[in-house]
Design a protein around this motif. Structure first.
Motif, mmCIF file in Angstrom:
data_model
loop_
_atom_site.group_PDB
_atom_site.id
_atom_site.type_symbol
_atom_site.label_atom_id
_atom_site.label_comp_id
_atom_site.label_asym_id
_atom_site.label_seq_id
_atom_site.Cartn_x
_atom_site.Cartn_y
_atom_site.Cartn_z
ATOM 1 N N LEU A 154 0.858 -1.179 0.000
ATOM 2 C CA LEU A 154 0.000 0.000 0.000
ATOM 3 C C LEU A 154 0.899 1.236 0.000
ATOM 4 C CD1 LEU A 154 -2.892 1.267 0.295
ATOM 5 C CD2 LEU A 154 -2.448 1.313 2.763
ATOM 6 N N ASN A 155 0.811 1.992 -1.079
ATOM 7 C CA ASN A 155 1.607 3.228 -1.191
ATOM 8 C C ASN A 155 3.088 2.986 -0.890
ATOM 9 O OD1 ASN A 155 -0.801 4.655 -1.721
ATOM 10 N ND2 ASN A 155 -1.158 4.952 0.483
ATOM 11 N N GLY A 156 3.604 1.900 -1.419
ATOM 12 C CA GLY A 156 5.028 1.598 -1.251
ATOM 13 C C GLY A 156 5.386 0.862 0.023
ATOM 14 N N GLU A 157 4.455 0.725 0.944
ATOM 15 C CA GLU A 157 4.713 0.006 2.196
ATOM 16 C C GLU A 157 4.176 -1.412 2.092
ATOM 17 O OE1 GLU A 157 3.538 0.129 6.979
ATOM 18 O OE2 GLU A 157 2.770 1.662 5.604
ATOM 19 N N GLN A 158 4.972 -2.370 2.523
ATOM 20 C CA GLN A 158 4.537 -3.760 2.510
ATOM 21 C C GLN A 158 3.724 -4.030 3.773
ATOM 22 O OE1 GLN A 158 5.569 -5.762 -0.216
ATOM 23 N NE2 GLN A 158 3.944 -7.142 0.448
ATOM 24 N N LEU A 159 2.398 -4.075 3.623
ATOM 25 C CA LEU A 159 1.521 -4.313 4.781
ATOM 26 C C LEU A 159 1.373 -5.797 5.086
ATOM 27 C CD1 LEU A 159 -1.495 -1.835 4.569
ATOM 28 C CD2 LEU A 159 0.594 -1.647 5.900
ATOM 29 N N ILE A 160 1.180 -6.586 4.045
ATOM 30 C CA ILE A 160 0.963 -8.019 4.219
ATOM 31 C C ILE A 160 2.142 -8.757 3.594
ATOM 32 C CG2 ILE A 160 -0.640 -9.943 3.862
ATOM 33 C CD1 ILE A 160 -1.903 -7.603 5.341
ATOM 34 N N SER A 161 2.615 -9.765 4.256
ATOM 35 C CA SER A 161 3.713 -10.563 3.713
ATOM 36 C C SER A 161 3.347 -11.070 2.319
ATOM 37 C CB SER A 161 4.001 -11.742 4.640
ATOM 38 O OG SER A 161 4.779 -12.716 3.985
ATOM 39 N N ALA A 162 4.195 -10.760 1.336
ATOM 40 C CA ALA A 162 3.933 -11.207 -0.036
ATOM 41 C C ALA A 162 3.988 -12.722 -0.131
ATOM 42 C CB ALA A 162 4.935 -10.566 -0.985
ATOM 43 N N ASP A 163 4.934 -13.345 0.562
ATOM 44 C CA ASP A 163 5.026 -14.807 0.546
ATOM 45 C C ASP A 163 3.761 -15.430 1.135
ATOM 46 O OD1 ASP A 163 7.533 -14.693 -0.589
ATOM 47 O OD2 ASP A 163 8.606 -14.897 1.326
ATOM 48 N N TYR A 164 3.307 -14.807 2.213
ATOM 49 C CA TYR A 164 2.082 -15.322 2.844
ATOM 50 C C TYR A 164 0.892 -15.188 1.893
ATOM 51 C CZ TYR A 164 -1.949 -15.778 5.889
ATOM 52 O OH TYR A 164 -3.148 -16.167 6.413
ATOM 53 N N LEU A 165 0.747 -14.032 1.261
ATOM 54 C CA LEU A 165 -0.392 -13.813 0.367
ATOM 55 C C LEU A 165 -0.391 -14.801 -0.790
ATOM 56 C CD1 LEU A 165 -1.113 -9.993 -0.136
ATOM 57 C CD2 LEU A 165 -2.613 -11.768 0.786
ATOM 58 N N THR A 166 0.785 -15.088 -1.323
ATOM 59 C CA THR A 166 0.871 -16.056 -2.421
ATOM 60 C C THR A 166 0.284 -17.392 -1.999
ATOM 61 O OG1 THR A 166 2.835 -14.995 -3.361
ATOM 62 C CG2 THR A 166 2.445 -17.298 -3.945
ATOM 63 N N LYS A 167 0.625 -17.800 -0.790
ATOM 64 C CA LYS A 167 0.118 -19.071 -0.282
ATOM 65 C C LYS A 167 -1.366 -18.972 0.085
ATOM 66 C CE LYS A 167 1.976 -22.895 2.386
ATOM 67 N NZ LYS A 167 3.092 -23.361 3.246
ATOM 68 N N ALA A 168 -1.742 -17.856 0.691
ATOM 69 C CA ALA A 168 -3.123 -17.682 1.156
ATOM 70 C C ALA A 168 -4.120 -17.718 0.009
ATOM 71 C CB ALA A 168 -3.246 -16.363 1.913
ATOM 72 N N THR A 169 -3.720 -17.214 -1.156
ATOM 73 C CA THR A 169 -4.642 -17.130 -2.294
ATOM 74 C C THR A 169 -4.430 -18.258 -3.297
ATOM 75 O OG1 THR A 169 -3.128 -15.594 -3.415
ATOM 76 C CG2 THR A 169 -4.893 -14.629 -2.080
ATOM 77 N N SER A 170 -3.646 -19.269 -2.922
ATOM 78 C CA SER A 170 -3.428 -20.430 -3.786
ATOM 79 C C SER A 170 -4.495 -21.483 -3.508
ATOM 80 C CB SER A 170 -2.032 -21.028 -3.530
ATOM 81 O OG SER A 170 -1.020 -20.092 -3.823
ATOM 82 N N GLY A 171 -4.641 -22.384 -4.453
ATOM 83 C CA GLY A 171 -5.583 -23.484 -4.259
ATOM 84 C C GLY A 171 -4.915 -24.640 -3.544
ATOM 85 N N LEU A 172 -4.825 -24.560 -2.227
ATOM 86 C CA LEU A 172 -4.074 -25.537 -1.445
ATOM 87 C C LEU A 172 -4.854 -26.823 -1.204
ATOM 88 C CD1 LEU A 172 -2.561 -23.117 1.255
ATOM 89 C CD2 LEU A 172 -1.477 -23.954 -0.855
ATOM 90 N N VAL A 173 -6.145 -26.698 -0.973
ATOM 91 C CA VAL A 173 -6.953 -27.889 -0.679
ATOM 92 C C VAL A 173 -8.258 -27.829 -1.464
ATOM 93 C CG1 VAL A 173 -6.008 -28.167 1.648
ATOM 94 C CG2 VAL A 173 -8.079 -26.802 1.314
ATOM 95 N N LYS A 174 -8.872 -28.981 -1.601
ATOM 96 C CA LYS A 174 -10.166 -29.073 -2.292
ATOM 97 C C LYS A 174 -11.273 -29.137 -1.263
ATOM 98 C CE LYS A 174 -12.985 -29.740 -5.765
ATOM 99 N NZ LYS A 174 -14.166 -29.316 -5.006
ATOM 100 N N PRO A 175 -12.136 -28.098 -1.204
ATOM 101 C CA PRO A 175 -13.265 -28.155 -0.267
ATOM 102 C C PRO A 175 -14.143 -29.362 -0.568
ATOM 103 C CG PRO A 175 -12.986 -25.930 -1.113
ATOM 104 C CD PRO A 175 -12.099 -26.819 -1.935
ATOM 105 N N THR A 176 -14.673 -29.956 0.478
ATOM 106 C CA THR A 176 -15.457 -31.179 0.312
ATOM 107 C C THR A 176 -16.957 -30.949 0.452
ATOM 108 O OG1 THR A 176 -15.100 -31.673 2.657
ATOM 109 C CG2 THR A 176 -13.574 -32.654 1.076
ATOM 110 N N GLN A 177 -17.348 -29.733 0.839
ATOM 111 C CA GLN A 177 -18.773 -29.465 1.000
ATOM 112 C C GLN A 177 -19.466 -29.512 -0.365
ATOM 113 O OE1 GLN A 177 -16.721 -28.300 3.334
ATOM 114 N NE2 GLN A 177 -17.904 -29.386 4.874
ATOM 115 N N ASP A 178 -20.618 -30.213 -0.441
ATOM 116 C CA ASP A 178 -21.267 -30.399 -1.735
ATOM 117 C C ASP A 178 -21.903 -29.120 -2.263
ATOM 118 O OD1 ASP A 178 -23.388 -30.189 0.002
ATOM 119 O OD2 ASP A 178 -24.149 -32.224 -0.307
ATOM 120 N N TRP A 179 -22.063 -28.093 -1.400
ATOM 121 C CA TRP A 179 -22.668 -26.843 -1.863
ATOM 122 C C TRP A 179 -21.652 -25.928 -2.529
ATOM 123 C CZ3 TRP A 179 -20.304 -22.886 0.788
ATOM 124 C CH2 TRP A 179 -19.799 -23.166 2.060
#
Length: 661
Positions: A563-588
């Motif tokens: 944000l405006n040149g400041e790193q607020l959230i860990s970039a490494d963390y965000l990469t992992k957080a927004t990746s498809g790590l697991v397959k949800p099992t709920q049928d909905w």
């Protein structure tokens, strides 16, 4: 003239109103004579009931800018008992509801002389507004039960005349009635609700008329097969605190409205200080303030109601050139090809018409600039909207902020969650409690197995569950944590355990950390974040944000946490957080959805290419969607109970508009 209206408004709010409007005819046996009110801005138009030959007058007042803005259409507020209500509504129009045409409907002018002699100039109100045929032996000259005819006069003659002669917004018609004319409004709501979009019913009901309204509601029960009788309206009902006899019939009437299946009715019920006479001025003013809130996507600062009490907008607010509201959001113009622009605008109308369910806002930000903003139904620019489970995604961002600031590390994600909690006693916990890592909790794979019935014994115990006591109790009550139990299971236990860790590792409290280290930095000030029974902020739901502030959260993810040149959230963390790590099992959940750290991921196919999208997602249709490759953030908010059908339209109409061809 503005000063005169202001004086009128102040006087009406300050004095005890002298007239009475009780439903009992005996209140009106006097034959008072008054002088006519002369206001130069009022147009008096004679009009005849084409079916009954009764003569009336319309008192029409146009907005101040009507003559100047020849391309503009205006909402119309119709009101009965015109001579009693004209002054206060005219004054309220000047100061609260400026862009509206006022149309007052007089009492019958050619009323029989014997009726006028006995009951006064307002004698026709007892016949025109009554919807019961029962005669009154004390008033043999009055013919009750003419409401149906009077309503047809309003629909076929009055409204048609106004629409034909003035520039009216046919999607925004409102009705104002007080006492007996308020009861007449209740009759309209039940019988022909499409007559008006909004109804103001002041002190309208009594025990005596409720059986008639109940019978009427039963008779029109076939409305399910009659499109014109579908109950789609905003209703404001109010009465005085000293009118205690009004409480039961009002509750009964609201219950009638609630029984109307598939209804889109929004009801606000208020009790205002005073009796039948003295409550009137405040009911008038507050109801007009309510009315203004459904004609504008921006509610007035003094109009404080819960989200569920907000009436539905009469028209969608859609702009391809969002305004600069000095809230830290950079604005620009929607710059897509004409066919895409047309498709997005058509989609907006379809959303307003309810094609996709009940949605309140859609916003689009491209290259970190807000280029499209739209609000529907309960959506307002300056009213926070419930986020439901999208809050899980925001909790994930807060953890990412703690990592960026050094209170946690990426390696800590694979450590036992309880290792960060100094106030728990692992010896009392279920077997395998140490298997729950931050990673497992963030991917909904904590593995807790808790009997729901047994948990009811503890769920409201604010002493036992305070702070880390929540995790202690969860891990005491759970069955053993095993590899088999640590599969994806949607719920709120995992998020609140993550919030407990945040609270344990950051200085101060999690609540203060959220405010100072995330929301304040983003310029998010108008929000609500509820407190869990543990005393910690809720982590899985129960927070509300402005739709514009949802854009800020999405853009933070789009910019890899900067944000405006400041790193607020860990970039490494965000990469992992927004990746498809697991397959949800709920049928909905859709089959192509995958889950990261409380964020979801899926591909959207446009032509022969697929674009990765990451999104926070909450029930009712809350979404913060990020398409990094297209530099795109899309926000959706709603209160939809269906199957989130709008996502198909987002994928097929909005996202393709930003793909370079």
């Amino acid at each position: 003239m503005r000063a005169i209206k202001f004086l009128i408004l102040i006087i009406l709010l300050s004095i005890n109103t002298s007239f009475a409007q009780e439903n009992n005819v005996e209140e009106f046996t006097s034959n008072r004579k008054g002088t006519s009110l002369v206001l130069p801005q009022i147009q008096v138009k004679p009009i005849k009931d084409s079916n009954t030959e009764k003569n009336y007058e319309l008192y029409i007042e146009l907005p101040a800018d009507y003559a100047e803005n020849t391309d503009k259409t205006y909402p119309v507020l119709y009101y009965t008992d015109a001579m009693w209500h004209l002054e206060i509504l005219a004054a309220s129009q000047e100061f609260i509801l400026e862009d509206v045409i006022l149309v007052g409907i007089s009492w019958q002018k050619n009323i029989a002389e014997d009726l006028k002699e006995q009951y006064g100039a307002h004698a026709s109100r007892f016949t025109d507004y009554s919807f019961w045929k029962k005669s009154n032996p004390n008033h043999p000259l009055l013919k009750f039960g003419e409401a149906k005819n009077h309503l047809e006069f309003i629909r076929n003659d009055v409204i048609q005349y106004v629409d034909n002669n003035y520039r009216t917004d046919t999607n925004s018609r409102s009705y104002f009635g007080y006492s007996l004319s308020g009861a007449f409004g209740a009759y309209i709501v039940l019988t022909q609700p499409d007559t008006f979009n909004n109804y103001i019913l002041g002190s309208p009901l009594s025990k005596g008329i409720m059986p008639y309204l109940t019978e009427i509601n039963t008779k029109v029960g076939a409305f399910k097969s009659n499109k014109n009788n579908t109950l789609n309206a905003n209703v404001f009902i109010a009465y005085g605190t000293l009118e205690k006899e009004k409480t039961e019939p009002t509750d009964e009437f609201i219950s009638l409205l609630d029984t109307r299946s598939n209804s889109g009715v929004s009801i606000q019920n208020k009790v205002i200080e005073g009796d039948h006479q003295t409550a009137f001025p405040m009911i008038a003013v507050q109801s007009i303030a309510w009315l203004s809130s459904l004609m504008s996507p921006v509610v007035s600062d003094d109009y404080k109601v819960s989200f569920w009490d907000i009436p539905h907008l009469n028209n969608a607010f859609v702009t391809t050139t969002p305004a600069n509201r000095k809230d830290g959001i950079v604005i620009d113009t929607l710059a897509v090809k004409n066919n895409h622009r047309t498709a997005i605008l058509n989609l907006s109308q379809e959303i307003f018409d309810g094609k996709y369910g009940s949605y309140d806002a859609v916003l689009i930000s491209h290259k970190n600039k807000l280029v499209f903003e739209s609000y529907y139904k309960k959506g307002r620019i300056n009213v926070p909207h419930g986020q439901a489970s999208a809050v899980k995604g925001y909790t994930s961002l807060i953890l990412g902020r703690a990592i960026e600031m050094g209170y946690l590390s990426m390696e800590d994600l694979n450590k036992p969650l309880i290792s960060f909690l100094k106030d728990v006693n692992p010896k009392k916990m279920t077997k395998g409690a140490e298997k729950i890592t931050l990673h497992k909790a963030l991917t909904m794979q904590g593995g807790l197995t808790i009997d729901r019935e047994a948990w009811k014994e503890f769920e409201n115990d604010s002493v036992r569950l305070k702070g880390q006591g929540l995790v202690q109790t969860l891990l005491e009550q759970s069955k053993p944590i095993t590899n088999d139990s640590q599969t994806y299971l949607y719920g709120n236990f995992n998020p609140i355990m993550v919030m407990t860790v945040i609270d344990a590792v950051v200085p101060g409290t999690a609540e203060a950390f959220i405010k100072t280290e995330l929301l304040d930095k983003l310029g998010i000030t108008n929000y609500k974040w509820s407190t869990h029974i543990s005393g910690l902020p809720h982590a899985g739901s129960r927070a509300s944000f402005l739709s514009r502030d949802m854009i800020k959260l999405g853009n933070l993810v789009l910019n890899k946490g900067q944000l405006n040149g400041e790193q607020l959230i860990s970039a490494d963390y965000l990469t992992k957080a927004t990746s498809g790590l697991v397959k949800p099992t709920q049928d909905w959940m859709p089959k192509d959805y995958r889950s990261g750290y409380f964020w979801y991921q899926t591909g959207v196919k446009v032509g022969d290419k697929s674009y990765d999208t990451a999104f926070a997602w909450g029930g009712g249709g809350q979404r913060v969607i990020v398409v990094e490759e297209l530099d795109l953030t899309i926000v959706i908010s709603g209160h939809d109970g269906e199957d989130d059908k709008i996502m198909d339209a987002i994928s097929e109409i909005i996202i393709p508009a930003f793909v370079k061809e």
